[in-house]
Design a protein around this motif. Structure first.
Motif, short mmCIF file in Angstrom:
data_model
loop_
_atom_site.label_atom_id
_atom_site.label_comp_id
_atom_site.label_asym_id
_atom_site.label_seq_id
_atom_site.Cartn_x
_atom_site.Cartn_y
_atom_site.Cartn_z
N LEU A 270 0.96 -1.22 -0.08
CA LEU A 270 -0.05 -0.02 0.00
C LEU A 270 0.71 1.06 -0.14
CD1 LEU A 270 -3.17 0.47 0.24
CD2 LEU A 270 -2.75 0.90 2.81
N HIS A 271 0.39 2.17 -1.01
CA HIS A 271 1.46 3.19 -0.91
C HIS A 271 0.43 4.58 -1.68
CE1 HIS A 271 1.89 1.66 -5.11
NE2 HIS A 271 2.26 2.71 -5.60
N VAL A 272 1.16 5.74 -1.77
CA VAL A 272 0.47 6.81 -2.56
C VAL A 272 1.58 7.29 -3.63
CG1 VAL A 272 -1.30 7.43 -0.82
CG2 VAL A 272 1.06 8.86 -1.17
N ASP A 273 1.15 7.56 -4.70
CA ASP A 273 2.26 7.83 -5.82
C ASP A 273 3.09 9.13 -5.68
OD1 ASP A 273 1.73 5.41 -7.23
OD2 ASP A 273 0.39 6.17 -8.41
N GLN A 274 2.38 9.99 -4.82
CA GLN A 274 3.08 11.52 -4.46
C GLN A 274 4.12 11.06 -3.62
OE1 GLN A 274 3.01 14.49 -4.96
NE2 GLN A 274 3.30 15.72 -2.98
N PRO B 57 -4.30 5.81 -1.73
CA PRO B 57 -3.66 4.54 -1.08
C PRO B 57 -3.96 3.53 -2.09
CG PRO B 57 -4.81 5.95 0.86
CD PRO B 57 -5.04 6.46 -0.37
N HIS B 58 -3.20 2.91 -2.63
CA HIS B 58 -3.61 1.51 -3.46
C HIS B 58 -2.43 0.62 -3.27
CE1 HIS B 58 -0.91 4.05 -5.93
NE2 HIS B 58 -0.53 3.31 -6.64
N ARG B 59 -2.79 -0.62 -3.77
CA ARG B 59 -1.74 -1.71 -3.49
C ARG B 59 -2.21 -2.81 -4.54
NH1 ARG B 59 -3.80 -6.21 -0.86
NH2 ARG B 59 -5.64 -6.01 -0.12
N VAL C 11 1.61 4.57 -16.87
CA VAL C 11 2.29 5.80 -17.24
C VAL C 11 1.98 6.86 -15.91
CG1 VAL C 11 2.63 5.65 -19.58
CG2 VAL C 11 0.64 7.10 -18.69
N HIS C 12 2.74 7.80 -15.43
CA HIS C 12 2.71 8.56 -14.47
C HIS C 12 2.77 9.95 -15.08
CE1 HIS C 12 2.85 5.16 -11.92
NE2 HIS C 12 1.97 5.92 -11.07
N ALA C 13 1.92 10.63 -14.89
CA ALA C 13 1.98 12.37 -15.35
C ALA C 13 2.00 13.36 -14.03
CB ALA C 13 0.85 12.54 -16.19
FE FE2 Z 1 1.40 3.18 -7.54
#
Ligand code: FE2
Length: 277
Positions: free
Chosen positions: A146-150, A233-235, A250-252
């Motif tokens: 579990l994490h956030v991309d920020q 939060p996602h995993r 892809v992350h923008a």
């Molecule tokens: Fe992620």
């Protein structure tokens, strides 16, 4: 304001079925398999089995922001450094600049549809920062906790947005995404960054884990696009099934936000960030 943006702002994610065609998914999968086929694992096996493992694997990772590099599953190697199973089934992911460096990935990652979607979701100047092709192979495909991309792609204010494509069907059996609707309103609790000496560390603002109440599985048929807010939060779980779960993400970030100079991902000035169009 469109329905998509309403749902995105309420939940922190948006699920768009059939955003890409089965043919486009197949083309990307074949290209990813071709890249892995051409990759000489000796190059990276040495990275992960040397005595200076931490330093060299940090370097291999930290320099991958503007390269195409291959990352193995944690369980890929025997203690003697040899692969437990075929190379193609041992790779966790490819990253992190295929969207700029590989023509097939570039085509998939840039389209008027994606540009319009980013604008609809409120991005003023979307810039494609990073790409990952994730294999989640049968039995060996590991979990993503579990994490956030920020945390990993920090901007001020927060702007990173994930565009996650199911290249194959993703189910609870083969390790689909899970997320906590609405939890994107909480600020990021830690920040991953570079430190002196070529390593990385987490700066922790709040040691409490993200709340998991109401977590839902985001099962997705091939061709589905899931957009993830950078503070959601996602995993995803490990793949204990017999079926692989390929995904491309892809992350923008927003070009109007400040990208930190000590974020792990840095690119050469010769490869400036581009938008979706
Ligand atoms: Fe992620």
């Amino acid at each position: 304001m469109g329905k998509g943006r309403d749902a995105f702002e309420r939940d922190g994610f948006l699920v768009l079925e059939s955003f890409v065609s089965p043919g486009a998914c197949d083309e990307l999968r074949l290209r990813a398999e071709e890249l892995v086929g051409a990759f000489d694992p000796a190059e990276a096996v040495s990275v992960f089995s040397t005595h200076e493992q931490t330093r060299t694997s940090d370097e291999y990772f930290l320099e991958s922001g503007d390269q195409i590099r291959f990352f193995f599953e944690e369980d890929a190697f025997r203690p003697d450094g040899s692969l437990r199973q075929a190379k193609g089934l041992s790779i966790n992911k490819i990253g992190h600049a295929m969207h700029d460096l590989d023509p097939v990935f570039a085509r998939f990652s840039h389209s008027p549809d994606l540009a319009a979607l980013a604008t609809e979701l409120g991005m003023r100047q979307p810039l494609v920062l990073q790409s990952m092709y994730i294999f989640k192979s049968p039995h060996i495909g590991g979990e993503v906790t579990l994490h956030v991309d920020q945390t990993f792609l920090w901007t001020d204010p927060p702007s990173v947005t994930g565009f996650w494509f199911a290249i194959q069907d993703a189910t609870t059996e083969n390790g689909c995404m899970w997320a906590v609707p609405g939890a994107h309103r909480l600020p990021a609790r830690q920040r991953f960054h570079r430190v002196q000496g070529g390593s990385t560390a987490f700066e922790v603002f709040d040691p409490e884990p993200y709340p998991l109440d109401g977590e839902v599985p985001l099962e997705a048929a091939a061709g589905t696009l899931i957009v993830l807010h950078g503070q959601l939060p996602h995993r995803s779980g490990p793949n204990h099934s017999d079926r692989s779960r390929h995904a491309y993400t892809v992350h923008a970030i927003d070009g109007t936000a400040h990208y930190r100079a000590d974020n792990w991902l840095q690119r050469r000035p010769e490869l400036p960030l581009r938008g979706f169009a």
